[in-house]
Design a protein around this motif. Structure first.
Motif, PDB file in Angstrom:
ATOM      1  N   ASP A 156     -72.204  34.053  -9.017  1.00  0.00           N
ATOM      2  CA  ASP A 156     -72.430  33.447  -7.962  1.00  0.00           C
ATOM      3  C   ASP A 156     -73.841  33.680  -7.131  1.00  0.00           C
ATOM      4  O   ASP A 156     -74.053  34.362  -6.576  1.00  0.00           O
ATOM      5  CB  ASP A 156     -71.188  33.568  -6.971  1.00  0.00           C
ATOM      6  CG  ASP A 156     -71.253  32.710  -5.633  1.00  0.00           C
ATOM      7  OD1 ASP A 156     -72.051  31.908  -5.624  1.00  0.00           O
ATOM      8  OD2 ASP A 156     -70.887  33.555  -4.660  1.00  0.00           O
ATOM      9  N   TYR A 178     -75.042  32.189  -4.930  1.00  0.00           N
ATOM     10  CA  TYR A 178     -75.136  32.030  -3.377  1.00  0.00           C
ATOM     11  C   TYR A 178     -74.424  33.147  -2.819  1.00  0.00           C
ATOM     12  O   TYR A 178     -74.461  33.077  -1.563  1.00  0.00           O
ATOM     13  CB  TYR A 178     -74.444  30.545  -3.099  1.00  0.00           C
ATOM     14  CG  TYR A 178     -74.878  29.531  -3.871  1.00  0.00           C
ATOM     15  CD1 TYR A 178     -75.770  28.711  -3.380  1.00  0.00           C
ATOM     16  CD2 TYR A 178     -74.056  28.944  -4.656  1.00  0.00           C
ATOM     17  CE1 TYR A 178     -76.397  27.667  -3.800  1.00  0.00           C
ATOM     18  CE2 TYR A 178     -74.401  27.640  -5.421  1.00  0.00           C
ATOM     19  CZ  TYR A 178     -75.512  27.171  -5.017  1.00  0.00           C
ATOM     20  OH  TYR A 178     -76.191  26.054  -5.705  1.00  0.00           O
ATOM     21  N   LYS A 179     -73.928  34.102  -3.279  1.00  0.00           N
ATOM     22  CA  LYS A 179     -73.472  35.091  -2.809  1.00  0.00           C
ATOM     23  C   LYS A 179     -72.105  35.009  -1.936  1.00  0.00           C
ATOM     24  O   LYS A 179     -72.020  35.312  -0.882  1.00  0.00           O
ATOM     25  CB  LYS A 179     -74.429  36.213  -2.041  1.00  0.00           C
ATOM     26  CG  LYS A 179     -75.465  36.619  -3.099  1.00  0.00           C
ATOM     27  CD  LYS A 179     -75.087  37.799  -3.806  1.00  0.00           C
ATOM     28  CE  LYS A 179     -76.380  38.560  -4.329  1.00  0.00           C
ATOM     29  NZ  LYS A 179     -76.570  38.203  -5.886  1.00  0.00           N
ATOM     30  N   SER A 180     -71.394  33.712  -2.078  1.00  0.00           N
ATOM     31  CA  SER A 180     -70.418  33.057  -1.440  1.00  0.00           C
ATOM     32  C   SER A 180     -68.945  33.829  -1.735  1.00  0.00           C
ATOM     33  O   SER A 180     -67.905  33.682  -1.125  1.00  0.00           O
ATOM     34  CB  SER A 180     -70.376  31.730  -1.285  1.00  0.00           C
ATOM     35  OG  SER A 180     -70.168  31.072  -2.505  1.00  0.00           O
ATOM     36  N   SER A 224     -66.689  36.938  -2.834  1.00  0.00           N
ATOM     37  CA  SER A 224     -66.598  38.515  -2.336  1.00  0.00           C
ATOM     38  C   SER A 224     -66.693  39.380  -3.660  1.00  0.00           C
ATOM     39  O   SER A 224     -66.511  38.976  -4.614  1.00  0.00           O
ATOM     40  CB  SER A 224     -65.445  38.951  -1.622  1.00  0.00           C
ATOM     41  OG  SER A 224     -65.364  38.151  -0.246  1.00  0.00           O
ATOM     42  N   HIS A 282     -62.492  39.019  -4.891  1.00  0.00           N
ATOM     43  CA  HIS A 282     -62.148  37.741  -3.942  1.00  0.00           C
ATOM     44  C   HIS A 282     -60.695  37.380  -4.133  1.00  0.00           C
ATOM     45  O   HIS A 282     -60.132  37.175  -3.424  1.00  0.00           O
ATOM     46  CB  HIS A 282     -63.045  36.725  -4.470  1.00  0.00           C
ATOM     47  CG  HIS A 282     -63.278  35.650  -3.588  1.00  0.00           C
ATOM     48  ND1 HIS A 282     -64.475  35.429  -2.862  1.00  0.00           N
ATOM     49  CD2 HIS A 282     -62.391  34.445  -3.157  1.00  0.00           C
ATOM     50  CE1 HIS A 282     -63.953  34.258  -2.057  1.00  0.00           C
ATOM     51  NE2 HIS A 282     -62.801  33.748  -2.195  1.00  0.00           N
ATOM     52  N   SER A 331     -60.555  37.795   1.510  1.00  0.00           N
ATOM     53  CA  SER A 331     -62.159  37.393   1.295  1.00  0.00           C
ATOM     54  C   SER A 331     -62.788  37.002   2.412  1.00  0.00           C
ATOM     55  O   SER A 331     -62.226  36.544   3.236  1.00  0.00           O
ATOM     56  CB  SER A 331     -62.174  36.436  -0.032  1.00  0.00           C
ATOM     57  OG  SER A 331     -61.723  35.171   0.558  1.00  0.00           O
ATOM     58  N   THR A 332     -64.185  37.053   2.218  1.00  0.00           N
ATOM     59  CA  THR A 332     -64.979  36.461   3.591  1.00  0.00           C
ATOM     60  C   THR A 332     -65.018  34.879   3.739  1.00  0.00           C
ATOM     61  O   THR A 332     -64.700  34.617   4.647  1.00  0.00           O
ATOM     62  CB  THR A 332     -66.411  37.081   3.257  1.00  0.00           C
ATOM     63  OG1 THR A 332     -66.468  38.745   3.137  1.00  0.00           O
ATOM     64  CG2 THR A 332     -67.222  36.751   4.543  1.00  0.00           C
ATOM     65  N   ASN A 333     -65.022  34.393   2.367  1.00  0.00           N
ATOM     66  CA  ASN A 333     -65.322  32.933   2.466  1.00  0.00           C
ATOM     67  C   ASN A 333     -63.964  32.282   2.312  1.00  0.00           C
ATOM     68  O   ASN A 333     -63.851  31.005   2.114  1.00  0.00           O
ATOM     69  CB  ASN A 333     -66.599  32.318   1.743  1.00  0.00           C
ATOM     70  CG  ASN A 333     -67.685  32.742   2.294  1.00  0.00           C
ATOM     71  OD1 ASN A 333     -67.762  32.797   3.675  1.00  0.00           O
ATOM     72  ND2 ASN A 333     -68.487  33.396   1.556  1.00  0.00           N
ATOM     73  N   GLY A 393     -65.258  30.477  -2.146  1.00  0.00           N
ATOM     74  CA  GLY A 393     -66.700  30.476  -1.621  1.00  0.00           C
ATOM     75  C   GLY A 393     -67.246  29.126  -2.111  1.00  0.00           C
ATOM     76  O   GLY A 393     -66.747  27.830  -2.215  1.00  0.00           O
ATOM     77  N   GLU A 394     -68.587  28.978  -2.537  1.00  0.00           N
ATOM     78  CA  GLU A 394     -69.184  28.019  -3.466  1.00  0.00           C
ATOM     79  C   GLU A 394     -68.929  27.875  -4.824  1.00  0.00           C
ATOM     80  O   GLU A 394     -69.448  27.182  -5.534  1.00  0.00           O
ATOM     81  CB  GLU A 394     -70.605  28.065  -3.297  1.00  0.00           C
ATOM     82  CG  GLU A 394     -71.158  28.009  -1.852  1.00  0.00           C
ATOM     83  CD  GLU A 394     -71.005  26.773  -1.303  1.00  0.00           C
ATOM     84  OE1 GLU A 394     -71.354  25.824  -1.732  1.00  0.00           O
ATOM     85  OE2 GLU A 394     -70.568  26.799   0.115  1.00  0.00           O
TER      86      GLU A 394
END
Length: 181
Positions: free
Chosen positions: A112, A114-116, A118, A121, A138-140, A171-172
């Motif tokens: 990833d 974009y580091k989106s 975790s 995750h 996860s963060t996103n 995330g992304e």
């Protein structure tokens, strides 16, 4: 004290109606069930006949898939890699490690830029013949999107089902769910 409709009454009173409202309908007596003989000789209900017309072998036994013949779930990553998912599944992330909730899940690192995603995750696993996605706080976040574009966010720690042709987004990063032969 004044007498009349606006005069307060002494003691408790019972409200027997609401001004301007229709009185309740008289109770209807229950209709007795027809005798069993009448049911046996009655013509079939056209709606019921229509509902079951498509499934003429409703009473027949059907063959189910054995575990050896079960279809294989897989996720297809953006880079084209197809990862088979069985049993305990895989734990996905940038640098994943199996969580306590899924100790036998195999780690699968995703690229990833974009580091989106975790580090650890989500888990994608098969249970009861279905594919399940569990966000690991996860963060996103993680979401599943069905074939017509309806997305469902995965609450952290809660397994959410995903079907063939659906996508899983972390995330992304997005991957596609596939059900093989």
């Amino acid at each position: 004290m004044p007498e009349g409709p606006s005069a307060p009454t002494q003691g408790a009173s019972l409200v027997t109606g609401i001004p301007g409202a229709n009185p309740p309908a008289a109770p209807v007596a229950p209709v007795p069930a027809p005798p069993v003989e009448a049911l046996a000789s009655a013509a079939p209900n056209p709606l019921a006949a229509q509902m079951f017309a498509e499934d003429e072998d409703l009473e027949s036994t059907r063959m189910s898939q054995s575990q050896r013949e079960a279809k294989q779930w897989a996720v297809v990553l953006d880079d084209g890699r197809e990862i088979g998912i069985r049993g305990a599944g895989v734990v996905l992330g940038r640098l994943p490690s199996a969580p306590e909730s899924h100790p036998t899940a195999a780690p699968l690192a995703v690229d990833d830029p974009y580091k989106s995603v975790s580090k650890t995750h989500a888990v994608v696993a098969v249970e009861g013949g279905m594919l399940w996605v569990t966000d690991l706080h996860s963060t996103n976040g993680t979401k599943v999107t069905n074939e017509i574009g309806e997305a469902t966010s995965c609450p952290p720690g809660v397994a959410v089902p995903a079907g063939a042709g659906w996508s899983i987004s972390m995330g992304e990063f997005t991957m596609r769910v596939r059900l093989g032969e």
